[in-house]
Motif scaffolding. Structure first.
Motif, PDB file in Angstrom:
ATOM      1  N   SER A   1      -8.337   3.835  -2.497  1.00 45.47           N
ATOM      2  CA  SER A   1      -9.393   3.841  -1.489  1.00 45.47           C
ATOM      3  C   SER A   1      -9.775   5.300  -1.253  1.00 45.47           C
ATOM      4  O   SER A   1      -8.912   6.127  -0.914  1.00 45.47           O
ATOM      5  CB  SER A   1      -8.925   3.220  -0.170  1.00 45.47           C
ATOM      6  OG  SER A   1      -9.134   1.833  -0.139  1.00 45.47           O
TER       7      SER A   1
ATOM      8  N   ASN B   1     -15.339  -7.123   4.652  1.00 47.69           N
ATOM      9  CA  ASN B   1     -14.976  -5.909   3.912  1.00 47.69           C
ATOM     10  C   ASN B   1     -16.085  -4.870   3.993  1.00 47.69           C
ATOM     11  O   ASN B   1     -15.826  -3.665   4.122  1.00 47.69           O
ATOM     12  CB  ASN B   1     -14.685  -6.251   2.451  1.00 47.69           C
ATOM     13  CG  ASN B   1     -13.373  -7.000   2.270  1.00 47.69           C
ATOM     14  OD1 ASN B   1     -12.612  -7.188   3.217  1.00 47.69           O
ATOM     15  ND2 ASN B   1     -13.114  -7.449   1.052  1.00 47.69           N
TER      16      ASN B   1
ATOM     17  N   MET C   1       0.836  -1.198   0.000  1.00 47.51           N
ATOM     18  CA  MET C   1       0.000   0.000   0.000  1.00 47.51           C
ATOM     19  C   MET C   1       0.865   1.239   0.000  1.00 47.51           C
ATOM     20  O   MET C   1       1.853   1.325   0.734  1.00 47.51           O
ATOM     21  CB  MET C   1      -0.928   0.010   1.218  1.00 47.51           C
ATOM     22  CG  MET C   1      -1.977   1.105   1.182  1.00 47.51           C
ATOM     23  SD  MET C   1      -2.991   1.149   2.686  1.00 47.51           S
ATOM     24  CE  MET C   1      -1.846   1.957   3.817  1.00 47.51           C
TER      25      MET C   1
ATOM     26  N   HIS D   1     -13.477   2.197  -6.438  1.00 50.42           N
ATOM     27  CA  HIS D   1     -14.457   1.275  -5.858  1.00 50.42           C
ATOM     28  C   HIS D   1     -15.800   1.956  -5.617  1.00 50.42           C
ATOM     29  O   HIS D   1     -15.938   3.175  -5.692  1.00 50.42           O
ATOM     30  CB  HIS D   1     -13.915   0.732  -4.535  1.00 50.42           C
ATOM     31  CG  HIS D   1     -13.684   1.815  -3.513  1.00 50.42           C
ATOM     32  ND1 HIS D   1     -14.682   2.345  -2.725  1.00 50.42           N
ATOM     33  CD2 HIS D   1     -12.547   2.494  -3.167  1.00 50.42           C
ATOM     34  CE1 HIS D   1     -14.185   3.280  -1.936  1.00 50.42           C
ATOM     35  NE2 HIS D   1     -12.899   3.402  -2.184  1.00 50.42           N
TER      36      HIS D   1
ATOM     37  N   GLY E   1      -9.529  -7.221  -5.958  1.00 50.89           N
ATOM     38  CA  GLY E   1      -8.611  -8.336  -5.788  1.00 50.89           C
ATOM     39  C   GLY E   1      -8.812  -9.471  -6.777  1.00 50.89           C
ATOM     40  O   GLY E   1      -7.841 -10.085  -7.239  1.00 50.89           O
TER      41      GLY E   1
ATOM     42  N   SER F   1     -17.028  -0.169   0.123  1.00 47.22           N
ATOM     43  CA  SER F   1     -15.949  -0.953  -0.446  1.00 47.22           C
ATOM     44  C   SER F   1     -14.637  -0.188  -0.306  1.00 47.22           C
ATOM     45  O   SER F   1     -14.563   0.837   0.369  1.00 47.22           O
ATOM     46  CB  SER F   1     -16.275  -1.253  -1.915  1.00 47.22           C
ATOM     47  OG  SER F   1     -15.389  -2.190  -2.440  1.00 47.22           O
ATOM     48  N   ASP F   2     -13.573  -0.681  -0.919  1.00 42.54           N
ATOM     49  CA  ASP F   2     -12.260  -0.030  -0.885  1.00 42.54           C
ATOM     50  C   ASP F   2     -11.390  -0.677  -1.949  1.00 42.54           C
ATOM     51  O   ASP F   2     -11.898  -1.467  -2.763  1.00 42.54           O
ATOM     52  CB  ASP F   2     -11.621  -0.145   0.512  1.00 42.54           C
ATOM     53  CG  ASP F   2     -11.528  -1.572   1.009  1.00 42.54           C
ATOM     54  OD1 ASP F   2     -10.702  -2.342   0.482  1.00 42.54           O
ATOM     55  OD2 ASP F   2     -12.310  -1.942   1.923  1.00 42.54           O
TER      56      ASP F   2
ATOM     57  N   ARG G   1      -9.549  -3.106  -1.998  1.00 38.43           N
ATOM     58  CA  ARG G   1      -9.510  -4.575  -1.977  1.00 38.43           C
ATOM     59  C   ARG G   1     -10.559  -5.203  -2.895  1.00 38.43           C
ATOM     60  O   ARG G   1     -10.438  -6.374  -3.255  1.00 38.43           O
ATOM     61  CB  ARG G   1      -9.716  -5.078  -0.553  1.00 38.43           C
ATOM     62  CG  ARG G   1      -8.605  -4.675   0.412  1.00 38.43           C
ATOM     63  CD  ARG G   1      -8.951  -5.090   1.836  1.00 38.43           C
ATOM     64  NE  ARG G   1     -10.133  -4.370   2.335  1.00 38.43           N
ATOM     65  CZ  ARG G   1     -10.693  -4.602   3.534  1.00 38.43           C
ATOM     66  NH1 ARG G   1     -10.187  -5.526   4.332  1.00 38.43           N
ATOM     67  NH2 ARG G   1     -11.749  -3.920   3.916  1.00 38.43           N
ATOM     68  N   THR G   2     -11.584  -4.432  -3.257  1.00 37.62           N
ATOM     69  CA  THR G   2     -12.661  -4.996  -4.068  1.00 37.62           C
ATOM     70  C   THR G   2     -12.179  -5.511  -5.415  1.00 37.62           C
ATOM     71  O   THR G   2     -12.795  -6.381  -6.019  1.00 37.62           O
ATOM     72  CB  THR G   2     -13.786  -3.959  -4.269  1.00 37.62           C
ATOM     73  OG1 THR G   2     -14.987  -4.621  -4.664  1.00 37.62           O
ATOM     74  CG2 THR G   2     -13.422  -2.915  -5.322  1.00 37.62           C
TER      75      THR G   2
ATOM     76  N   LEU H   1      -3.181   0.938  -4.108  1.00 34.64           N
ATOM     77  CA  LEU H   1      -2.352  -0.188  -4.506  1.00 34.64           C
ATOM     78  C   LEU H   1      -1.850   0.077  -5.916  1.00 34.64           C
ATOM     79  O   LEU H   1      -2.608   0.514  -6.776  1.00 34.64           O
ATOM     80  CB  LEU H   1      -3.153  -1.491  -4.485  1.00 34.64           C
ATOM     81  CG  LEU H   1      -3.811  -1.881  -3.165  1.00 34.64           C
ATOM     82  CD1 LEU H   1      -4.603  -3.176  -3.336  1.00 34.64           C
ATOM     83  CD2 LEU H   1      -2.791  -2.016  -2.054  1.00 34.64           C
TER      84      LEU H   1
END
Length: 272
Positions: A55, A185, A1, A29, A39, A33-34, A36-37, A14
């Motif tokens: 994010s 999440n 990150m 996103h 992934g 959410s953030d 990571r969605t 990321l």
């Protein structure tokens, strides 16, 4: 990150993959959410592109208490614009899902010079009378449901509030069927819904759609119901250089349900 300091806020992101001579793909996103969605599609997309997933302000890894007026569509649009400017990588490709799709639409409308291509996966929002012949005005039924969800969350019933939100979008019982990781999440971002119901999100208009001049891909889950498909088709009909792709056997979180097919559609569009 990593993070970039924009508009007084450290925006986490990321940064995965290599340039390979192409503009980076910046990903935004949606609600609850953030970064990571994305992934599920990081692997396929980064085989051919550098992917930068942000994010937004107040989302994970931040732990917001829901207090204050710094959560809004306009703030997030300003933040994404400032983020792309600070990257200083030239025009980027921009992809957004749901509420993030609305944000990306507004970024494209305000600063087309920052973008090469635009990808909108079921952008969230409502239509005004210029795009919806059935428009009657007044309070939004969808907002009423989300407000009920936010009130439960604010009162401490996080899972109860999230169940109202998810079931509104995906159908009764959808929350109960979600995998544990997806539920967590959503919990990590639950307080942002308190800000979202104060969003004052402007509806989409025909004039708005006609302002989007870069090549644009709309992505729809074949089984998504309700307002989202209506919004997508109305916008796609009036964005001049647009195309629409439908992901079979999926609903709103289509890139989680069919990551390989979703990635193929995105990569084909970016390479065309």
């Amino acid at each position: 990150m990593q993070s970039l300091h924009v508009n007084g806020y450290d925006m986490p992101y990321l940064d995965v993959g290599q340039d390979r001579g192409r503009p980076p793909l910046v990903c935004v996103h949606g609600s609850l959410s953030d970064f990571r969605t994305w992934g599920c599609v990081l692997g396929p997309l980064t085989q051919r592109h550098r992917l930068i997933a942000v994010s937004l302000r107040h989302f994970f890894p931040a732990q917001w208490d829901g207090v204050g007026d710094t959560y809004s569509i306009s703030q997030h649009v300003e933040d994404v614009i400032a983020f792309i400017e600070k990257l200083d990588l030239g025009p980027v490709d921009l992809m957004g899902h749901s509420r993030g799709g609305h944000i990306c639409f507004r970024v494209a409308q305000a600063r087309p010079d920052l973008l090469r291509r635009l990808i909108l996966a079921e952008p969230g929002g409502e239509l005004d009378a210029s795009l919806d012949p059935d428009y009657v005005g007044g309070p939004s039924p969808l907002l009423a449901r989300f407000t009920a969800s936010a009130e439960k969350i604010a009162a401490g019933d996080v899972d109860g509030g999230l169940a109202v939100f998810v079931d509104t979008l995906e159908g009764v019982g959808a929350w109960a069927r979600l995998p544990a990781m997806v539920k967590q999440n959503l919990r990590d971002n639950a307080m942002t819904l308190i800000g979202q119901v104060r969003d004052n999100r402007p509806p989409f208009s025909k004039a708005d759609a006609e302002q989007i001049k870069m090549p644009t891909l709309f992505i729809l889950g074949a089984r998504t119901k309700g307002l989202l498909p209506k919004v997508l088709h109305a916008l796609a009909a009036h964005v001049p250089y647009s195309r629409t792709a439908v992901i079979p056997n999926t609903t709103h979180p289509m890139f989680e349900q069919a990551p390989q097919k979703y990635s193929e559609v995105v990569l084909d569009f970016l390479a065309s």
